[in-house]
Design a protein around this motif. Sequence first.
Motif, PDB file in Angstrom:
ATOM      1  N   SER A  17       0.947  -1.245   0.163  1.00  0.00           N
ATOM      2  CA  SER A  17       0.026  -0.119  -0.172  1.00  0.00           C
ATOM      3  C   SER A  17       0.893   1.136   0.003  1.00  0.00           C
ATOM      4  CB  SER A  17      -0.676  -0.101   1.126  1.00  0.00           C
ATOM      5  OG  SER A  17      -1.834  -1.150   1.238  1.00  0.00           O
ATOM      6  N   LEU A  18       0.383   2.399  -0.437  1.00  0.00           N
ATOM      7  CA  LEU A  18       0.675   3.452  -0.401  1.00  0.00           C
ATOM      8  C   LEU A  18      -0.081   4.733  -0.373  1.00  0.00           C
ATOM      9  CD1 LEU A  18       3.546   3.635  -3.230  1.00  0.00           C
ATOM     10  CD2 LEU A  18       4.097   3.821  -0.829  1.00  0.00           C
ATOM     11  N   ARG A  19       0.099   5.927   0.255  1.00  0.00           N
ATOM     12  CA  ARG A  19      -0.929   6.725   0.351  1.00  0.00           C
ATOM     13  C   ARG A  19      -0.365   8.179  -0.185  1.00  0.00           C
ATOM     14  NH1 ARG A  19      -2.720  10.678   5.390  1.00  0.00           N
ATOM     15  NH2 ARG A  19      -4.965  10.881   4.893  1.00  0.00           N
ATOM     16  N   LEU A  20      -0.909   8.699  -1.407  1.00  0.00           N
ATOM     17  CA  LEU A  20      -0.483   9.799  -1.846  1.00  0.00           C
ATOM     18  C   LEU A  20      -1.378  11.062  -1.502  1.00  0.00           C
ATOM     19  CD1 LEU A  20      -0.316   8.747  -5.776  1.00  0.00           C
ATOM     20  CD2 LEU A  20       1.334   8.443  -4.061  1.00  0.00           C
ATOM     21  N   SER A  21      -0.482  12.099  -1.363  1.00  0.00           N
ATOM     22  CA  SER A  21      -1.110  13.348  -0.793  1.00  0.00           C
ATOM     23  C   SER A  21      -1.226  14.416  -1.865  1.00  0.00           C
ATOM     24  CB  SER A  21      -0.559  13.753   0.449  1.00  0.00           C
ATOM     25  OG  SER A  21      -0.529  12.891   1.537  1.00  0.00           O
ATOM     26  N   CYS A  22      -2.084  15.250  -1.823  1.00  0.00           N
ATOM     27  CA  CYS A  22      -1.862  16.446  -2.830  1.00  0.00           C
ATOM     28  C   CYS A  22      -2.237  17.677  -1.850  1.00  0.00           C
ATOM     29  CB  CYS A  22      -2.939  16.340  -3.941  1.00  0.00           C
ATOM     30  SG  CYS A  22      -2.940  17.776  -4.980  1.00  0.00           S
ATOM     31  N   ALA A  23      -1.218  18.493  -1.618  1.00  0.00           N
ATOM     32  CA  ALA A  23      -1.378  19.873  -1.085  1.00  0.00           C
ATOM     33  C   ALA A  23      -1.765  20.958  -1.788  1.00  0.00           C
ATOM     34  CB  ALA A  23      -0.319  20.329  -0.014  1.00  0.00           C
ATOM     35  N   ALA A  24      -3.157  21.541  -2.029  1.00  0.00           N
ATOM     36  CA  ALA A  24      -3.426  22.359  -2.675  1.00  0.00           C
ATOM     37  C   ALA A  24      -3.689  23.804  -1.998  1.00  0.00           C
ATOM     38  CB  ALA A  24      -4.923  22.325  -3.212  1.00  0.00           C
ATOM     39  N   SER A  25      -3.066  24.815  -2.890  1.00  0.00           N
ATOM     40  CA  SER A  25      -3.045  26.260  -2.116  1.00  0.00           C
ATOM     41  C   SER A  25      -3.261  27.274  -3.240  1.00  0.00           C
ATOM     42  CB  SER A  25      -1.689  26.364  -1.538  1.00  0.00           C
ATOM     43  OG  SER A  25      -0.493  26.622  -2.588  1.00  0.00           O
ATOM     44  N   GLY A  26      -3.743  28.440  -3.013  1.00  0.00           N
ATOM     45  CA  GLY A  26      -3.750  29.403  -3.951  1.00  0.00           C
ATOM     46  C   GLY A  26      -5.131  30.033  -3.977  1.00  0.00           C
ATOM     47  N   ARG A  27      -6.107  29.243  -3.497  1.00  0.00           N
ATOM     48  CA  ARG A  27      -7.619  29.757  -3.566  1.00  0.00           C
ATOM     49  C   ARG A  27      -8.277  28.693  -2.865  1.00  0.00           C
ATOM     50  NH1 ARG A  27     -10.826  30.317  -8.768  1.00  0.00           N
ATOM     51  NH2 ARG A  27     -12.373  29.775  -7.110  1.00  0.00           N
ATOM     52  N   THR A  28      -9.637  29.022  -2.722  1.00  0.00           N
ATOM     53  CA  THR A  28     -10.716  28.126  -2.399  1.00  0.00           C
ATOM     54  C   THR A  28     -10.993  26.981  -3.244  1.00  0.00           C
ATOM     55  OG1 THR A  28     -12.876  27.746  -1.336  1.00  0.00           O
ATOM     56  CG2 THR A  28     -12.603  29.481  -3.016  1.00  0.00           C
ATOM     57  N   LEU A  81      -5.039   9.927  -1.842  1.00  0.00           N
ATOM     58  CA  LEU A  81      -5.167   8.746  -2.784  1.00  0.00           C
ATOM     59  C   LEU A  81      -4.777   7.607  -2.045  1.00  0.00           C
ATOM     60  CD1 LEU A  81      -6.797   7.647  -5.153  1.00  0.00           C
ATOM     61  CD2 LEU A  81      -4.437   7.665  -6.149  1.00  0.00           C
ATOM     62  N   GLN A  82      -5.436   6.688  -1.284  1.00  0.00           N
ATOM     63  CA  GLN A  82      -5.136   5.639  -0.398  1.00  0.00           C
ATOM     64  C   GLN A  82      -4.882   4.604  -1.533  1.00  0.00           C
ATOM     65  OE1 GLN A  82      -4.013   4.946   2.766  1.00  0.00           O
ATOM     66  NE2 GLN A  82      -3.563   2.950   1.914  1.00  0.00           N
ATOM     67  N   MET A  83      -3.874   3.903  -1.872  1.00  0.00           N
ATOM     68  CA  MET A  83      -3.641   2.642  -2.618  1.00  0.00           C
ATOM     69  C   MET A  83      -3.196   1.529  -2.061  1.00  0.00           C
ATOM     70  SD  MET A  83      -1.891   4.796  -5.769  1.00  0.00           S
ATOM     71  CE  MET A  83      -0.277   4.836  -4.762  1.00  0.00           C
ATOM     72  N   ASN A  84      -4.161   0.343  -2.221  1.00  0.00           N
ATOM     73  CA  ASN A  84      -3.806  -0.959  -1.483  1.00  0.00           C
ATOM     74  C   ASN A  84      -3.805  -1.872  -2.693  1.00  0.00           C
ATOM     75  OD1 ASN A  84      -4.349   0.448   1.047  1.00  0.00           O
ATOM     76  ND2 ASN A  84      -6.329   0.249   1.103  1.00  0.00           N
ATOM     77  N   SER A  85      -3.185  -3.060  -2.151  1.00  0.00           N
ATOM     78  CA  SER A  85      -3.387  -4.353  -3.184  1.00  0.00           C
ATOM     79  C   SER A  85      -2.725  -3.617  -4.460  1.00  0.00           C
ATOM     80  CB  SER A  85      -4.717  -4.745  -3.326  1.00  0.00           C
ATOM     81  OG  SER A  85      -5.386  -5.250  -2.081  1.00  0.00           O
ATOM     82  N   LEU A  86      -1.571  -2.945  -4.252  1.00  0.00           N
ATOM     83  CA  LEU A  86      -0.809  -2.432  -5.492  1.00  0.00           C
ATOM     84  C   LEU A  86      -0.353  -3.722  -6.445  1.00  0.00           C
ATOM     85  CD1 LEU A  86       0.752   0.287  -3.999  1.00  0.00           C
ATOM     86  CD2 LEU A  86      -0.679   0.437  -5.910  1.00  0.00           C
ATOM     87  N   LYS A  87      -0.371  -3.371  -7.698  1.00  0.00           N
ATOM     88  CA  LYS A  87      -0.098  -4.349  -8.818  1.00  0.00           C
ATOM     89  C   LYS A  87       0.919  -3.758  -9.433  1.00  0.00           C
ATOM     90  CE  LYS A  87      -4.785  -5.914  -9.270  1.00  0.00           C
ATOM     91  NZ  LYS A  87      -6.014  -6.020 -10.281  1.00  0.00           N
ATOM     92  N   PRO A  88       2.036  -4.582 -10.233  1.00  0.00           N
ATOM     93  CA  PRO A  88       2.885  -3.935 -10.829  1.00  0.00           C
ATOM     94  C   PRO A  88       2.459  -3.126 -12.109  1.00  0.00           C
ATOM     95  CG  PRO A  88       3.529  -6.296 -10.480  1.00  0.00           C
ATOM     96  CD  PRO A  88       2.143  -5.968 -10.159  1.00  0.00           C
ATOM     97  N   GLU A  89       1.167  -3.427 -12.514  1.00  0.00           N
ATOM     98  CA  GLU A  89       0.581  -2.378 -13.627  1.00  0.00           C
ATOM     99  C   GLU A  89       0.293  -1.097 -13.041  1.00  0.00           C
ATOM    100  OE1 GLU A  89      -0.120  -5.605 -13.059  1.00  0.00           O
ATOM    101  OE2 GLU A  89      -2.319  -6.040 -13.076  1.00  0.00           O
ATOM    102  N   ASP A  90       0.245  -0.995 -11.674  1.00  0.00           N
ATOM    103  CA  ASP A  90       0.088   0.469 -11.369  1.00  0.00           C
ATOM    104  C   ASP A  90       1.228   1.368 -11.436  1.00  0.00           C
ATOM    105  OD1 ASP A  90      -1.895  -1.152  -8.755  1.00  0.00           O
ATOM    106  OD2 ASP A  90      -2.822  -0.222 -10.495  1.00  0.00           O
ATOM    107  N   THR A  91       2.234   0.792 -11.885  1.00  0.00           N
ATOM    108  CA  THR A  91       3.715   1.734 -11.861  1.00  0.00           C
ATOM    109  C   THR A  91       3.275   2.737 -12.844  1.00  0.00           C
ATOM    110  OG1 THR A  91       4.897  -0.262 -11.050  1.00  0.00           O
ATOM    111  CG2 THR A  91       6.028   1.704 -12.475  1.00  0.00           C
ATOM    112  N   ALA A  92       3.588   3.987 -12.402  1.00  0.00           N
ATOM    113  CA  ALA A  92       3.413   5.202 -13.331  1.00  0.00           C
ATOM    114  C   ALA A  92       3.565   6.182 -12.237  1.00  0.00           C
ATOM    115  CB  ALA A  92       1.752   5.274 -13.498  1.00  0.00           C
ATOM    116  N   VAL A  93       3.818   7.601 -12.947  1.00  0.00           N
ATOM    117  CA  VAL A  93       3.843   8.973 -12.158  1.00  0.00           C
ATOM    118  C   VAL A  93       2.450   9.045 -11.971  1.00  0.00           C
ATOM    119  CG1 VAL A  93       4.433  11.185 -12.535  1.00  0.00           C
ATOM    120  CG2 VAL A  93       6.031   9.465 -13.341  1.00  0.00           C
ATOM    121  N   TYR A  94       2.363   9.574 -10.773  1.00  0.00           N
ATOM    122  CA  TYR A  94       0.732   9.998 -10.286  1.00  0.00           C
ATOM    123  C   TYR A  94       0.872  11.411 -10.266  1.00  0.00           C
ATOM    124  CZ  TYR A  94      -0.776   5.082  -9.702  1.00  0.00           C
ATOM    125  OH  TYR A  94      -1.134   3.767 -10.102  1.00  0.00           O
ATOM    126  N   TYR A  95      -0.347  12.108 -10.806  1.00  0.00           N
ATOM    127  CA  TYR A  95      -0.317  13.534 -11.060  1.00  0.00           C
ATOM    128  C   TYR A  95      -1.867  13.785 -10.195  1.00  0.00           C
ATOM    129  CZ  TYR A  95       2.869  13.509 -14.623  1.00  0.00           C
ATOM    130  OH  TYR A  95       4.245  13.235 -15.047  1.00  0.00           O
TER     131      TYR A  95
END
Length: 127
Positions: A17-28, A81-95
């Motif tokens: 598993s991995l957990r991705l975070s995205c911090a947003a700023s600049g406006r509501t 983005l909580q990612m569980n049961s990851l597979k090799p095909e999930d390999t990528a750059v996440y945006y």
Amino acid sequence: QVQLVESGGGLVQAGGSLRLSCAASGRTFRNSAMGWFRQAPGKEREFVSALRWTNGSTYYADSVKGRFTISRDNAKNAVYLQMNSLKPEDTAVYYCAARIGGYTVTNLGRPGEYDYWGQGTQVTVSS
């Protein structure tokens, strides 16, 4: 100006598993939609998940449904983005991406629907 900063990527074994975070700023972001996309080498950017900030509705690509969970923290203006049961095909750059203001829900799976993008974070899943 909106800024999106992703973090949390890394190398993990299949099934992990991995957990991705995205911090947003600049406006509501109250009237916005947030999305996660990914791009593997030699492939087009593809939709992973989206969330409507107003009501919390979530959407997922079939390939990640049941394994990934998108969520938000209103106070921190952050999306996860909580990612569980990851597979090799999930390999990528996440945006992380943001659509500010009006949008069409049925278009939230399209990269062109979004106004702002983060720099991306690499996720590598080993077999």
